[in-house]
Scaffold this motif. Structure first.
Motif, mmCIF file in Angstrom:
data_model
loop_
_atom_site.group_PDB
_atom_site.id
_atom_site.type_symbol
_atom_site.label_atom_id
_atom_site.label_comp_id
_atom_site.label_asym_id
_atom_site.label_seq_id
_atom_site.Cartn_x
_atom_site.Cartn_y
_atom_site.Cartn_z
ATOM 1 N N VAL A 486 -30.113 24.465 35.554
ATOM 2 C CA VAL A 486 -31.242 23.547 35.735
ATOM 3 C C VAL A 486 -30.759 22.217 36.293
ATOM 4 O O VAL A 486 -31.413 21.605 37.148
ATOM 5 C CB VAL A 486 -31.982 23.346 34.403
ATOM 6 C CG1 VAL A 486 -33.162 22.393 34.573
ATOM 7 C CG2 VAL A 486 -32.454 24.684 33.849
ATOM 8 N N ALA A 487 -29.622 21.742 35.809
ATOM 9 C CA ALA A 487 -29.040 20.483 36.273
ATOM 10 C C ALA A 487 -27.570 20.709 36.593
ATOM 11 O O ALA A 487 -26.893 21.506 35.921
ATOM 12 C CB ALA A 487 -29.197 19.398 35.208
ATOM 13 N N PRO A 488 -27.039 20.045 37.611
ATOM 14 C CA PRO A 488 -25.644 20.285 37.994
ATOM 15 C C PRO A 488 -24.617 19.645 37.063
ATOM 16 O O PRO A 488 -23.467 20.069 37.021
ATOM 17 C CB PRO A 488 -25.557 19.682 39.401
ATOM 18 C CG PRO A 488 -26.643 18.664 39.445
ATOM 19 C CD PRO A 488 -27.725 19.156 38.552
ATOM 20 N N SER A 489 -25.024 18.606 36.305
ATOM 21 C CA SER A 489 -24.054 17.914 35.433
ATOM 22 C C SER A 489 -24.772 17.404 34.193
ATOM 23 O O SER A 489 -26.023 17.343 34.137
ATOM 24 C CB SER A 489 -23.399 16.753 36.179
ATOM 25 O OG SER A 489 -24.370 15.789 36.543
ATOM 26 N N ASN A 490 -23.983 17.003 33.186
ATOM 27 C CA ASN A 490 -24.558 16.499 31.945
ATOM 28 C C ASN A 490 -25.300 15.184 32.164
ATOM 29 O O ASN A 490 -26.340 14.923 31.539
ATOM 30 C CB ASN A 490 -23.453 16.297 30.904
ATOM 31 C CG ASN A 490 -22.906 17.617 30.400
ATOM 32 O OD1 ASN A 490 -23.611 18.619 30.385
ATOM 33 N ND2 ASN A 490 -21.644 17.618 29.976
ATOM 34 N N SER A 491 -24.781 14.329 33.033
ATOM 35 C CA SER A 491 -25.442 13.041 33.274
ATOM 36 C C SER A 491 -26.819 13.234 33.909
ATOM 37 O O SER A 491 -27.800 12.597 33.512
ATOM 38 C CB SER A 491 -24.561 12.169 34.174
ATOM 39 O OG SER A 491 -24.333 12.812 35.421
ATOM 40 N N GLN A 492 -26.916 14.171 34.887
ATOM 41 C CA GLN A 492 -28.220 14.420 35.505
ATOM 42 C C GLN A 492 -29.157 15.130 34.537
ATOM 43 O O GLN A 492 -30.373 14.942 34.591
ATOM 44 C CB GLN A 492 -28.034 15.244 36.779
ATOM 45 C CG GLN A 492 -27.255 14.515 37.875
ATOM 46 C CD GLN A 492 -27.271 15.263 39.186
ATOM 47 O OE1 GLN A 492 -28.131 16.088 39.430
ATOM 48 N NE2 GLN A 492 -26.298 14.973 40.048
ATOM 49 N N ALA A 493 -28.591 15.963 33.648
ATOM 50 C CA ALA A 493 -29.426 16.614 32.634
ATOM 51 C C ALA A 493 -30.005 15.571 31.684
ATOM 52 O O ALA A 493 -31.185 15.654 31.292
ATOM 53 C CB ALA A 493 -28.611 17.651 31.875
#
Length: 666
Positions: A486-493
């Motif tokens: 769903v999101a490429p990284s934890n920060s964008q999630a």
């Protein structure tokens, strides 16, 4: 008067078909000779026909075209009104008169370069469907043979895998899949058209085959004798598919250069054996279509025996081939929809693109293409489409055109049950419904909680993203978003969670990240294994939680969903008498093989025991017959149940060697 002219017209075409038929397609391989050159004074059927015989032949009628009903007039006007009419090869007025009064045979082809057709192929399939609904006969040709050559049209590079050893096996497998898909599609189209008011008794006949059936019987010498002598390099170089590739850095291979000749031979074969008069293809196929028309015209004009007939002008009029191209379906960037560009993930097959995904794709198309796509991909009358567009212009927020397009196309491809399921699922997950109390039903459904069957309305299990259960349960929710793609990284999630656009769980509860982390729990799962995440208003992600033992298999299912879905389908028993006889024959053969193997094993064990018995006799320890029978039974049991049954301890005579021949009598 028109009926008499119609009979004369049809039977003159039948006569021409018999005269020009290529003998290589209907004779055994060992009897084939290169007799396809029609430039001879002798007819393949008779030397000549007298005037009386020819008149009787034309007026009385023969063959399978004698009792064909008249078609529904206006085929060309229908195709032009729906935007399918691009370039046309031949006289349009003559063709209009021909299709209004006569049933003609039309063909279109699709190369077996993938296991399914994509949405771009509908631009050619829909005109064929309209021709069938007008009463004309259609043939859909699966290009198993031409797929092994590679069509350079619309491509700047050669297709990948053209030099692989598995090319033949791959194209044959793909051709079989596409044949089944088109057969199922035509059945669905007939049911759809019946519900839309079309009379099934007035629909034309359908025919599906592969060009491998005739190309496999043509040697290189025959091909050059039929096509090579009548092809001119200058004309071939001027065609767009060739000239554009020659300008590219990769250039053009000889096999791709000869593709237009092979497709031209397809047209000649279908014309001379089935009476095909029109070929339909995309606009990038114009050069290949005109090559086939030119080949037919040259072969007919070279036939000297036609001029010796009483009515040569009538016969040559029956031999005029026609070609038609339709516009290509393009993406928002102007690229052609193909397997390698825009339509790479929009397939007709439900095993590759779930119907709900195709439904959502159509719902999200822009307003400016809705009128044209309704004409392209539905069987709705033009007046009905105009009424829909009036409502679309007055209330664009309701998106009536998108909803009608999505429903009609899913109904056409997959049937009414799946189309209605897509509508219901869209109302459940996104609240998009035209029912007065639709939102109340949705709230009641979410309050009770979604079930596994509701999620399967989105897509089947192999399309769900597999993630490791131990990695996400009890962990922050952003970890599940990253693991599920769903999101490429934890920060964008975390950014996505802070915006409040994420809803999860069986109740689709909205989650919003504050200072505290949001942990994923068992209560957020559906049926203990399914994690449903909704992003915004129209994006859904389905994940299934797997263990370490099942994660690899789940990833393989995700990688090859088509093979998985085919393997999960329940086995269908034989339906026809031929299938039942084949099944009985295979079962009988398997039983005979198993019996033979078991008998061989018994002989082997008995022989070994005979050797042991003989060895005991030689050493003075003769084995009695009851003991021998016991040894034989135990040995057979051990051979049949090597792993399941423990061995029985039996006193045996140890020996190091033994003569295989019987001892000579003293």
């Amino acid at each position: 008067m028109e009926a008499t002219t119609s009979i004369r017209f049809r039977n003159a075409l039948v006569f021409l078909r018999h005269q020009l038929r290529s003998t290589y397609a209907c004779r055994p391989r060992h009897q084939q000779q290169c007799r396809t050159n029609v430039n001879t004074t002798e007819s393949p059927v008779r030397k000549n026909f007298s005037k009386d015989v020819m008149s009787k032949f034309i007026n009385q009628g023969i063959g399978d075209m004698k009792n064909i009903a008249h078609p529904i007039p206006g085929l060309l006007e229908t195709l032009e009104g729906r935007g399918f009419l691009g370039q046309f090869h031949g006289n349009r007025d003559e063709f209009t008169k021909l299709t209004n009064g006569e049933v003609i045979h039309i063909y279109a082809g699709a190369d077996a370069t993938a296991s399914s057709l994509h949405i771009g192929h509908l631009m050619v399939l829909m005109p064929m469907i309209h021709a069938m609904l007008h009463g004309h006969r259609i043939s859909l040709i699966i290009g198993i043979a031409t797929a092994r050559i590679g069509d350079p049209s619309g491509r700047l590079t050669e297709r990948t895998g053209m030099k692989d050893r598995s090319l033949g096996e791959r194209t044959f497998r793909h051709g079989t899949d596409i044949t089944r898909q088109i057969s199922s599609l035509l059945k669905s189209v007939i049911n759809h058209a019946r519900e839309r008011g079309y009379d099934e008794t007035k629909m034309g006949r359908r025919h599906i085959t592969s060009n491998l059936q005739w190309h496999r019987n043509v040697g290189i010498i025959d091909f050059m004798q039929i096509v090579g002598h009548r092809a001119r390099i200058g004309e071939m170089m001027l065609r767009k598919s060739v000239s554009e590739r020659l300008k590219s850095d990769e250039g053009l291979s000889f096999s791709e250069f000869s593709y237009q000749l092979i497709q031209a031979m397809d047209y000649w074969h279908l014309f001379s054996n089935l009476g095909v008069r029109l070929q339909i293809g995309g606009s990038d196929q114009w050069g290949n279509i005109t090559a086939g028309c030119d080949l037919i015209n040259k072969l007919v004009n070279e036939a000297g025996w036609i001029d010796e007939q009483p009515t040569p002008s009538l016969i040559k009029n029956m031999a005029k081939p026609y070609g038609l191209t339709v516009p290509l379906l393009t993406t928002s960037t102007g690229e052609k929809f193909s397997k390698s560009t825009g339509a790479g993930n929009i397939w007709i097959s439900a095993n590759k693109t779930p119907p709900f995904s195709l439904y959502q794709y159509l719902l999200n198309r822009p307003d400016d293409i809705m009128e044209q796509w309704l004409k392209y991909f539905t069987l709705l009358p033009i007046d009905t489409i105009n009424e829909i567009m009036v409502e679309q212009n007055e209330h664009p927020e309701r998106r009536p055109a998108q909803k009608k397009l999505a429903y009609e196309l899913i109904h056409l491809l997959h049937g009414p049950r799946i189309a209605n399921r897509c509508v219901q699922t869209t109302a459940t997950f996104f609240g998009q419904t035209d029912e007065p109390d639709g939102l109340k039903k949705r709230d009641a459904k979410l309050q009770l909680g979604l079930t596994k069957s509701d999620v399967e309305g989105i897509s089947a299990r192999p399309f769900w993203e597999p993630i490791l259960r131990d990695d996400v349960i009890g962990s922050p929710l952003e970890k599940a978003l990253v693991a599920g793609g769903v999101a490429p990284s934890n920060s964008q999630a975390r950014t996505l969670l802070k915006s409040g656009a994420v809803s999860i769980g069986p109740h689709l509860r909205q989650v919003k990240l504050a200072d505290e982390k949001i942990l994923l729990t068992e209560e957020d799962l559906i049926s203990e294994k399914i994690l449903l995440i909704k992003i915004g208003k129209n994006k859904l992600h389905v994940m299934r939680l797997e263990t370490e033992e099942t994660i690899e298999r789940a990833r393989m299912e995700r990688k090859n969903p088509e093979e998985t879905l085919e393997g999960e389908d329940p086995k269908i028993g034989p339906k026809t008498p031929l299938q039942r006889r084949t099944l009985r024959r295979r079962e009988k053969k398997a039983a005979v093989t198993a019996k033979r193997l078991k008998k061989g094993e018994e002989k082997k064990v008995s022989r070994n025991l005979e050797i042991e018995k003989l060895s005991g006799s030689i050493r003075g320890q003769a084995t009695s017959q009851p003991e021998f029978n016991t040894l034989l039974r135990d040995a057979l049991d051990r051979a049949e149940h090597k792993d399941s049954k423990p061995r029985i301890a039996v006193d045996r005579v140890e020996f190091t060697g033994i003569r295989m021949n019987k001892p000579k009598a003293k």
